[in-house]
Design a protein around this motif. Structure first.
Motif, PDB file in Angstrom:
ATOM      1  N   LEU A   1       0.824  -1.213   0.000  1.00  0.00           N
ATOM      2  CA  LEU A   1       0.000   0.000   0.000  1.00  0.00           C
ATOM      3  C   LEU A   1       0.857   1.260   0.000  1.00  0.00           C
ATOM      4  CD1 LEU A   1      -2.859  -1.064   2.423  1.00  0.00           C
ATOM      5  CD2 LEU A   1      -2.982  -0.771  -0.057  1.00  0.00           C
ATOM      6  N   ILE A   2       1.940   1.251   0.749  1.00  0.00           N
ATOM      7  CA  ILE A   2       2.845   2.410   0.785  1.00  0.00           C
ATOM      8  C   ILE A   2       3.491   2.610  -0.585  1.00  0.00           C
ATOM      9  CG2 ILE A   2       5.023   3.257   1.741  1.00  0.00           C
ATOM     10  CD1 ILE A   2       4.109   1.978   4.431  1.00  0.00           C
ATOM     11  N   VAL A   3       4.001   1.529  -1.186  1.00  0.00           N
ATOM     12  CA  VAL A   3       4.653   1.629  -2.495  1.00  0.00           C
ATOM     13  C   VAL A   3       3.665   2.106  -3.558  1.00  0.00           C
ATOM     14  CG1 VAL A   3       5.687   0.259  -4.358  1.00  0.00           C
ATOM     15  CG2 VAL A   3       6.472  -0.031  -2.008  1.00  0.00           C
ATOM     16  N   PHE A   4       2.451   1.555  -3.558  1.00  0.00           N
ATOM     17  CA  PHE A   4       1.478   1.946  -4.564  1.00  0.00           C
ATOM     18  C   PHE A   4       0.987   3.374  -4.344  1.00  0.00           C
ATOM     19  CE2 PHE A   4       1.811  -2.279  -5.869  1.00  0.00           C
ATOM     20  CZ  PHE A   4       1.178  -2.433  -7.087  1.00  0.00           C
ATOM     21  N   SER A   5       0.921   3.824  -3.102  1.00  0.00           N
ATOM     22  CA  SER A   5       0.567   5.230  -2.842  1.00  0.00           C
ATOM     23  C   SER A   5       1.653   6.152  -3.368  1.00  0.00           C
ATOM     24  CB  SER A   5       0.365   5.457  -1.344  1.00  0.00           C
ATOM     25  OG  SER A   5      -0.725   4.724  -0.877  1.00  0.00           O
ATOM     26  N   TYR A   6       2.902   5.794  -3.137  1.00  0.00           N
ATOM     27  CA  TYR A   6       4.020   6.585  -3.645  1.00  0.00           C
ATOM     28  C   TYR A   6       3.991   6.626  -5.178  1.00  0.00           C
ATOM     29  CZ  TYR A   6       8.711   7.841  -5.082  1.00  0.00           C
ATOM     30  OH  TYR A   6       9.769   8.434  -5.708  1.00  0.00           O
ATOM     31  N   LEU A   7       3.779   5.478  -5.804  1.00  0.00           N
ATOM     32  CA  LEU A   7       3.732   5.430  -7.262  1.00  0.00           C
ATOM     33  C   LEU A   7       2.580   6.265  -7.822  1.00  0.00           C
ATOM     34  CD1 LEU A   7       4.528   1.667  -7.949  1.00  0.00           C
ATOM     35  CD2 LEU A   7       5.996   3.640  -8.407  1.00  0.00           C
ATOM     36  N   ALA A   8       1.445   6.245  -7.137  1.00  0.00           N
ATOM     37  CA  ALA A   8       0.294   7.030  -7.599  1.00  0.00           C
ATOM     38  C   ALA A   8       0.584   8.522  -7.520  1.00  0.00           C
ATOM     39  CB  ALA A   8      -0.936   6.683  -6.778  1.00  0.00           C
ATOM     40  N   LEU A   9       1.307   8.949  -6.493  1.00  0.00           N
ATOM     41  CA  LEU A   9       1.642  10.369  -6.363  1.00  0.00           C
ATOM     42  C   LEU A   9       2.776  10.767  -7.293  1.00  0.00           C
ATOM     43  CD1 LEU A   9       1.419  10.741  -2.491  1.00  0.00           C
ATOM     44  CD2 LEU A   9      -0.191  11.599  -4.186  1.00  0.00           C
ATOM     45  N   ARG A  10       3.769   9.928  -7.412  1.00  0.00           N
ATOM     46  CA  ARG A  10       4.959  10.256  -8.198  1.00  0.00           C
ATOM     47  C   ARG A  10       4.728  10.079  -9.702  1.00  0.00           C
ATOM     48  NH1 ARG A  10       9.126  13.008  -9.234  1.00  0.00           N
ATOM     49  NH2 ARG A  10      11.086  11.945  -9.559  1.00  0.00           N
ATOM     50  N   PHE A  11       4.035   9.005 -10.069  1.00  0.00           N
ATOM     51  CA  PHE A  11       3.794   8.688 -11.477  1.00  0.00           C
ATOM     52  C   PHE A  11       2.308   8.432 -11.707  1.00  0.00           C
ATOM     53  CE2 PHE A  11       7.929   6.834 -10.244  1.00  0.00           C
ATOM     54  CZ  PHE A  11       8.768   7.619 -11.017  1.00  0.00           C
ATOM     55  N   PRO A  12       1.501   9.503 -11.793  1.00  0.00           N
ATOM     56  CA  PRO A  12       0.062   9.307 -12.019  1.00  0.00           C
ATOM     57  C   PRO A  12      -0.178   8.565 -13.339  1.00  0.00           C
ATOM     58  CG  PRO A  12       0.572  11.617 -11.631  1.00  0.00           C
ATOM     59  CD  PRO A  12       1.864  10.895 -11.730  1.00  0.00           C
ATOM     60  N   GLU A  13      -1.237   7.781 -13.374  1.00  0.00           N
ATOM     61  CA  GLU A  13      -1.548   7.046 -14.588  1.00  0.00           C
ATOM     62  C   GLU A  13      -3.017   7.192 -14.939  1.00  0.00           C
ATOM     63  OE1 GLU A  13      -1.456   2.813 -14.595  1.00  0.00           O
ATOM     64  OE2 GLU A  13      -2.299   2.650 -12.611  1.00  0.00           O
ATOM     65  N   ARG A  14      -3.312   6.969 -16.200  1.00  0.00           N
ATOM     66  CA  ARG A  14      -4.693   6.935 -16.649  1.00  0.00           C
ATOM     67  C   ARG A  14      -5.193   5.505 -16.541  1.00  0.00           C
ATOM     68  NH1 ARG A  14      -2.924   8.932 -21.818  1.00  0.00           N
ATOM     69  NH2 ARG A  14      -3.971   7.049 -22.517  1.00  0.00           N
ATOM     70  N   PRO A  15      -6.473   5.335 -16.248  1.00  0.00           N
ATOM     71  CA  PRO A  15      -7.010   3.969 -16.246  1.00  0.00           C
ATOM     72  C   PRO A  15      -6.886   3.354 -17.639  1.00  0.00           C
ATOM     73  CG  PRO A  15      -8.541   5.473 -15.198  1.00  0.00           C
ATOM     74  CD  PRO A  15      -7.465   6.309 -15.815  1.00  0.00           C
ATOM     75  N   ARG A  16      -6.690   2.056 -17.678  1.00  0.00           N
ATOM     76  CA  ARG A  16      -6.580   1.373 -18.967  1.00  0.00           C
ATOM     77  C   ARG A  16      -7.543   0.200 -19.023  1.00  0.00           C
ATOM     78  NH1 ARG A  16      -0.764  -1.730 -18.307  1.00  0.00           N
ATOM     79  NH2 ARG A  16      -1.622  -3.463 -17.112  1.00  0.00           N
ATOM     80  N   MET A  17      -7.917  -0.157 -20.228  1.00  0.00           N
ATOM     81  CA  MET A  17      -8.834  -1.259 -20.467  1.00  0.00           C
ATOM     82  C   MET A  17      -8.002  -2.493 -20.769  1.00  0.00           C
ATOM     83  SD  MET A  17     -12.152  -1.907 -20.742  1.00  0.00           S
ATOM     84  CE  MET A  17     -12.928  -0.379 -21.184  1.00  0.00           C
ATOM     85  N   GLY A  18      -8.265  -3.569 -20.065  1.00  0.00           N
ATOM     86  CA  GLY A  18      -7.533  -4.810 -20.281  1.00  0.00           C
ATOM     87  C   GLY A  18      -8.482  -5.952 -20.564  1.00  0.00           C
ATOM     88  N   VAL A  19      -8.009  -7.159 -20.313  1.00  0.00           N
ATOM     89  CA  VAL A  19      -8.823  -8.343 -20.589  1.00  0.00           C
ATOM     90  C   VAL A  19      -9.984  -8.483 -19.612  1.00  0.00           C
ATOM     91  CG1 VAL A  19      -6.964  -9.622 -21.684  1.00  0.00           C
ATOM     92  CG2 VAL A  19      -7.311  -9.833 -19.233  1.00  0.00           C
ATOM     93  N   LEU A  20      -9.957  -7.772 -18.504  1.00  0.00           N
ATOM     94  CA  LEU A  20     -11.058  -7.830 -17.550  1.00  0.00           C
ATOM     95  C   LEU A  20     -12.273  -7.053 -18.045  1.00  0.00           C
ATOM     96  CD1 LEU A  20      -9.107  -7.352 -14.205  1.00  0.00           C
ATOM     97  CD2 LEU A  20      -9.940  -9.477 -15.207  1.00  0.00           C
ATOM     98  N   ARG A  21     -12.114  -6.257 -19.098  1.00  0.00           N
ATOM     99  CA  ARG A  21     -13.162  -5.473 -19.751  1.00  0.00           C
ATOM    100  C   ARG A  21     -13.735  -4.371 -18.886  1.00  0.00           C
ATOM    101  NH1 ARG A  21     -10.951  -5.775 -23.639  1.00  0.00           N
ATOM    102  NH2 ARG A  21     -12.502  -4.541 -24.669  1.00  0.00           N
ATOM    103  N   PHE A  22     -12.952  -3.863 -17.955  1.00  0.00           N
ATOM    104  CA  PHE A  22     -13.298  -2.625 -17.260  1.00  0.00           C
ATOM    105  C   PHE A  22     -12.002  -1.879 -17.003  1.00  0.00           C
ATOM    106  CE2 PHE A  22     -12.932  -5.818 -13.907  1.00  0.00           C
ATOM    107  CZ  PHE A  22     -12.141  -5.196 -12.953  1.00  0.00           C
ATOM    108  N   GLU A  23     -12.119  -0.547 -16.885  1.00  0.00           N
ATOM    109  CA  GLU A  23     -10.927   0.279 -16.706  1.00  0.00           C
ATOM    110  C   GLU A  23     -10.318   0.024 -15.333  1.00  0.00           C
ATOM    111  OE1 GLU A  23     -12.051   4.308 -17.377  1.00  0.00           O
ATOM    112  OE2 GLU A  23     -11.829   4.107 -19.544  1.00  0.00           O
ATOM    113  N   THR A  24      -9.003  -0.157 -15.310  1.00  0.00           N
ATOM    114  CA  THR A  24      -8.318  -0.407 -14.047  1.00  0.00           C
ATOM    115  C   THR A  24      -7.095   0.496 -13.920  1.00  0.00           C
ATOM    116  OG1 THR A  24      -6.937  -2.154 -15.007  1.00  0.00           O
ATOM    117  CG2 THR A  24      -9.000  -2.838 -13.985  1.00  0.00           C
ATOM    118  N   THR A  25      -6.772   0.816 -12.685  1.00  0.00           N
ATOM    119  CA  THR A  25      -5.524   1.507 -12.359  1.00  0.00           C
ATOM    120  C   THR A  25      -4.643   0.513 -11.611  1.00  0.00           C
ATOM    121  OG1 THR A  25      -6.366   2.285 -10.241  1.00  0.00           O
ATOM    122  CG2 THR A  25      -6.720   3.722 -12.144  1.00  0.00           C
ATOM    123  N   ARG A  26      -3.448   0.960 -11.215  1.00  0.00           N
ATOM    124  CA  ARG A  26      -2.560   0.078 -10.449  1.00  0.00           C
ATOM    125  C   ARG A  26      -3.233  -0.437  -9.184  1.00  0.00           C
ATOM    126  NH1 ARG A  26       1.001   4.376 -10.431  1.00  0.00           N
ATOM    127  NH2 ARG A  26       2.116   4.444 -12.362  1.00  0.00           N
ATOM    128  N   GLY A  27      -3.906   0.454  -8.480  1.00  0.00           N
ATOM    129  CA  GLY A  27      -4.567   0.069  -7.238  1.00  0.00           C
ATOM    130  C   GLY A  27      -5.680  -0.939  -7.458  1.00  0.00           C
TER     131      GLY A  27
END
Length: 87
Positions: A18-44
């Protein structure tokens, strides 16, 4: 719940993730992406899906095999790699 070393390591690992993913979200923001799960997902989202799926994999392994739980960990790591790569 018994607070044994494996229990403590489990909760420390989740806290660390959780700490690493919080840091990554603040340092390197990302847009949600569509994958094989067929809904938009972020790292979290992918982390949550991985943790939830790993819990089910371990429960199924325990119910069906009952022993050699480290092999379930290998299966969970492969599952996590697939979720983070393609989902």
């Amino acid at each position: 719940m018994a607070w044994t070393l494996p229990t403590a390591l489990f909760f420390m690992t989740i806290t660390g993730l959780l700490i690493v993913f919080s840091y990554l979200a603040l340092r390197f923001p990302e847009r949600p992406r569509m994958g094989v799960l067929r809904f938009e997902t972020t790292r979290g989202d992918r982390l949550f899906v991985t943790l939830l799926g790993s819990a089910f994999i371990n429960l199924a392994w325990l119910g069906l095999v009952g022993a050699n739980q480290p092999y379930a960990l290998i299966l969970c790591l492969l599952y996590a790699a697939a979720i983070f790569r393609w989902a």
